[in-house]
Design a protein around this motif. Sequence first.
Motif, PDB file in Angstrom:
ATOM      1  N   PRO A  45       1.006  -2.933   1.132  1.00  0.00           N
ATOM      2  CA  PRO A  45       0.350  -2.022  -0.018  1.00  0.00           C
ATOM      3  C   PRO A  45      -0.589  -2.927  -0.870  1.00  0.00           C
ATOM      4  N   HIS A  46      -0.256  -4.225  -1.212  1.00  0.00           N
ATOM      5  CA  HIS A  46      -1.204  -5.033  -2.098  1.00  0.00           C
ATOM      6  C   HIS A  46      -2.519  -4.930  -1.177  1.00  0.00           C
ATOM      7  N   LEU A  47      -2.590  -5.323   0.012  1.00  0.00           N
ATOM      8  CA  LEU A  47      -3.665  -5.605   0.831  1.00  0.00           C
ATOM      9  C   LEU A  47      -4.450  -4.455   0.988  1.00  0.00           C
ATOM     10  N   GLN A  48      -3.676  -3.324   1.101  1.00  0.00           N
ATOM     11  CA  GLN A  48      -4.451  -1.936   1.271  1.00  0.00           C
ATOM     12  C   GLN A  48      -5.140  -1.652  -0.194  1.00  0.00           C
ATOM     13  N   ALA A  49      -4.527  -2.260  -1.129  1.00  0.00           N
ATOM     14  CA  ALA A  49      -5.217  -1.766  -2.440  1.00  0.00           C
ATOM     15  C   ALA A  49      -6.521  -2.553  -2.460  1.00  0.00           C
ATOM     16  N   LYS A  50      -6.419  -3.869  -2.084  1.00  0.00           N
ATOM     17  CA  LYS A  50      -7.661  -4.822  -2.062  1.00  0.00           C
ATOM     18  C   LYS A  50      -8.702  -4.002  -1.286  1.00  0.00           C
ATOM     19  N   LEU A  51      -8.356  -3.618   0.070  1.00  0.00           N
ATOM     20  CA  LEU A  51      -9.300  -3.139   0.852  1.00  0.00           C
ATOM     21  C   LEU A  51      -9.963  -1.888   0.370  1.00  0.00           C
ATOM     22  N   ALA A  52      -9.328  -0.786  -0.510  1.00  0.00           N
ATOM     23  CA  ALA A  52      -9.661   0.447  -1.055  1.00  0.00           C
ATOM     24  C   ALA A  52     -10.730  -0.117  -1.913  1.00  0.00           C
TER      25      ALA A  52
END
Length: 97
Positions: free
Chosen positions: A56-63
Amino acid sequence: MRAVDLFEEGVEVPCIARELRVSEKSVHQWRRTWRTGGREALRSRGPSGYGCRLGPHLQAKLAMWLEVGPAAHGWADDPVWTAARVRTLIGRKFHIS
């Protein structure tokens, strides 16, 4: 699930296939699965394939990176994200493919 309702009503395979717009072979497979495991056996298990390798943390960065647009990441010629560009961005930022 409509197929199970039709099985329980005793509707013939060709009629079920026509109504649901699928092949008779699919209906036979569903009915076999239904007979052995009931309605639950026919429930969707979601999309198949590998799960996401980004937490989830990396998905937020990607977003966040996607929101600033492709130009900020070197694609100034066309302001549209494509699957290939997103894949390249993920490879650059997270070193995974």
